[in-house]
Design a protein around this motif. Structure first.
Motif, PDB file in Angstrom:
ATOM      1  N   ALA A  73     -29.388  12.067  74.184  1.00 16.25           N
ATOM      2  CA  ALA A  73     -29.215  10.673  74.599  1.00 16.25           C
ATOM      3  C   ALA A  73     -30.044  10.397  75.848  1.00 16.25           C
ATOM      4  CB  ALA A  73     -27.747  10.373  74.861  1.00 16.25           C
ATOM      5  N   GLY A  74     -30.375   9.139  76.058  1.00 17.65           N
ATOM      6  CA  GLY A  74     -31.148   8.747  77.233  1.00 17.65           C
ATOM      7  C   GLY A  74     -30.555   7.513  77.874  1.00 17.65           C
ATOM      8  N   THR A  75     -31.225   7.001  78.874  1.00 19.65           N
ATOM      9  CA  THR A  75     -30.812   5.766  79.532  1.00 19.65           C
ATOM     10  C   THR A  75     -32.019   4.862  79.732  1.00 19.65           C
ATOM     11  OG1 THR A  75     -31.028   6.838  81.689  1.00 19.65           O
ATOM     12  CG2 THR A  75     -28.813   6.717  80.740  1.00 19.65           C
ATOM     13  N   LEU A  76     -31.752   3.591  79.718  1.00 16.69           N
ATOM     14  CA  LEU A  76     -32.774   2.577  79.975  1.00 16.69           C
ATOM     15  C   LEU A  76     -32.448   1.907  81.291  1.00 16.69           C
ATOM     16  CD1 LEU A  76     -35.136   0.642  79.172  1.00 16.69           C
ATOM     17  CD2 LEU A  76     -33.383  -0.778  78.056  1.00 16.69           C
ATOM     18  N   PHE A  77     -33.408   1.878  82.206  1.00 17.96           N
ATOM     19  CA  PHE A  77     -33.236   1.125  83.448  1.00 17.96           C
ATOM     20  C   PHE A  77     -33.776  -0.276  83.238  1.00 17.96           C
ATOM     21  CE2 PHE A  77     -34.936  -0.284  87.651  1.00 17.96           C
ATOM     22  CZ  PHE A  77     -33.698  -0.459  88.256  1.00 17.96           C
ATOM     23  N   ILE A  78     -32.934  -1.265  83.504  1.00 18.72           N
ATOM     24  CA  ILE A  78     -33.311  -2.675  83.360  1.00 18.72           C
ATOM     25  C   ILE A  78     -33.439  -3.245  84.761  1.00 18.72           C
ATOM     26  CG2 ILE A  78     -32.669  -4.904  82.358  1.00 18.72           C
ATOM     27  CD1 ILE A  78     -30.902  -3.282  80.389  1.00 18.72           C
ATOM     28  N   PRO A  79     -34.662  -3.376  85.282  1.00 21.57           N
ATOM     29  CA  PRO A  79     -34.829  -3.768  86.681  1.00 21.57           C
ATOM     30  C   PRO A  79     -34.416  -5.194  86.985  1.00 21.57           C
ATOM     31  CG  PRO A  79     -36.960  -3.637  85.581  1.00 21.57           C
ATOM     32  CD  PRO A  79     -35.950  -3.088  84.617  1.00 21.57           C
ATOM     33  N   LYS A  80     -34.461  -6.067  85.981  1.00 21.18           N
ATOM     34  CA  LYS A  80     -34.163  -7.477  86.227  1.00 21.18           C
ATOM     35  C   LYS A  80     -33.760  -8.123  84.910  1.00 21.18           C
ATOM     36  CE  LYS A  80     -36.077 -11.311  88.931  1.00 21.18           C
ATOM     37  NZ  LYS A  80     -37.271 -11.800  89.656  1.00 21.18           N
ATOM     38  N   SER A  81     -32.850  -9.076  84.985  1.00 18.57           N
ATOM     39  CA  SER A  81     -32.413  -9.760  83.781  1.00 18.57           C
ATOM     40  C   SER A  81     -32.014 -11.178  84.117  1.00 18.57           C
ATOM     41  CB  SER A  81     -31.240  -9.020  83.135  1.00 18.57           C
ATOM     42  OG  SER A  81     -30.092  -9.101  83.954  1.00 18.57           O
TER      43      SER A  81
END
Length: 372
Positions: free
Chosen positions: A213-221
């Motif tokens: 498994a991994g992770t996604l970094f979402i810097p802005k939304s």
């Protein structure tokens, strides 16, 4: 008056929007550019574009009535509201209530930025808005949900109809298909908005752990304009799909999801370097629904039903489907909001309303009585 300088962000500069405001209210008005600058730096790129577009529409309405926008009266604004709501006969296309209210907010800002009396706040306009709400209702059109296995009551049931599982099966076995599968799986795991999906950089996807498994970094939304950032879980199967796409397309850095150019016969020509445009997400989903239908994956579905499905799908459809799947799995509202970056519980509940109607008390009671 402060000097005009560019707004940091996507595409739109302060001097361009100042020109739009000045064109609306006339060259003599003194624009409070510090107020405008602060507002635009606080607004998202989409809000800035909407502000410009809405001022253009109001300017066109005023010119058709041969009234200078700077001299507009509440009566003129009220007439615009009636036309937009379809109350009066007009060549204006009727709009949703939420759209009308957005127009008035942006037009009102323009007048206040020019230190002019804002005609949109007059009692007459408020009453016309109330009448328009009564006529149009305030329910917003919701994108058709794309759930993982479709519209099923039991998550262990086989996939049915238009669903993520069938769209993945419909993906081609080439570069275009590899990108589409990675995009679909990423969209589902992260419940990503279109702006978030196209903004994903290779560096935002963190390496898989011991289980893959991994992770996604979402810097802005949309709900995080300050850029605090958030993380989303990526399943092992999604991480494998991303790896296949990256290896085949030789993507080591930069945007993860890019345009795949094709020849006239449909074969892949090249992979672009720039990120996908946000508008392309809806088009990809619709193309894959048609492909799934052509491969007989959607069951018995006529052309008319297919076209209704395609018309109702948007870039938000998978996000809506994720919410419904989580409700079907009995996840709590706070857990859903935290995992998928929702701030307004009413939005999440609206997405789950149709599902709740099928599994709520009234449905259970009807089923119990039908057995007698």
């Amino acid at each position: 008056m402060t000097a005009v300088r560019p707004v940091v962000g996507e595409g739109t500069s302060l001097d361009l929007i100042v020109s739009d405001v000045r064109a609306l209210i006339g060259p003599a008005a003194a624009i409070d550019e510090s107020l405008l600058d602060a507002a635009l730096r606080g607004w998202s790129a989409n809000t800035r574009r909407a502000f410009q577009s809405d001022l253009t529409l109001w300017g066109q309405w005023c010119r058709k009535r041969r009234v200078a926008a700077a001299d507009a009266t509440p009566e003129l604004v009220a007439a615009w509201v009636r036309a937009l709501a379809g109350t009066d006969l007009s060549d204006e296309t009727p709009r949703a209530m939420a759209t009308i209210e957005r127009y008035l907010v942006h037009v009102g800002w323009a007048y206040r930025m020019a230190a002019l009396t804002d005609p949109t706040t007059a009692p007459l306009v408020k009453l016309e808005k109330k009448a328009a709400r009564k006529r149009l209702g305030v329910r917003q059109r919701q994108a058709r949900a794309i759930r993982f296995k479709g519209d099923i009551a039991d998550l262990d049931s086989p996939a049915s109809g238009v669903c993520l599982a069938h769209l993945i099966k419909a993906c081609r076995r080439d570069l275009l298909g590899l990108r589409d599968e990675a995009l679909l799986r990423m969209a589902y795991d992260s419940a990503g908005r279109r702006s978030e999906l196209v903004a994903i950089d290779v560096a935002h996807v963190e390496a898989p752990d011991g289980q893959g498994a991994g992770t996604l970094f979402i810097p802005k939304s949309k709900t995080d304009q300050e850029g605090e950032g958030a993380y989303a879980y990526l399943s092992p199967v999604t991480m494998r799909a991303i790896a296949r796409w990256r290896d085949a397309a030789h993507i080591d850095r930069g945007p993860l999801f890019r345009r795949v150019e094709t020849h006239f016969d449909g074969s892949v020509a090249a992979v672009g370097r720039a990120a996908l445009h946000p508008n392309s997400i809806t088009l990809i989903y619709r193309r894959l629904i048609r492909a799934a239908h052509a491969k007989k994956l959607l069951g018995v579905m006529g052309e008319a039903e297919l076209e209704r499905w395609v018309a109702a799908v948007s870039s938000h459809s998978i996000r809506v489907g994720v919410a419904q799947d989580n409700f079907a799995a009995d996840e709590s509202l706070p857990a859903i909001m935290q995992a998928y970056r929702w701030r307004d519980p009413r939005t999440v509940m609206r997405y789950g309303a149709r599902l709740a109607a099928k599994s709520g008390a009234s449905a259970r009671m009807a089923e119990r009585l039908a057995e007698n």
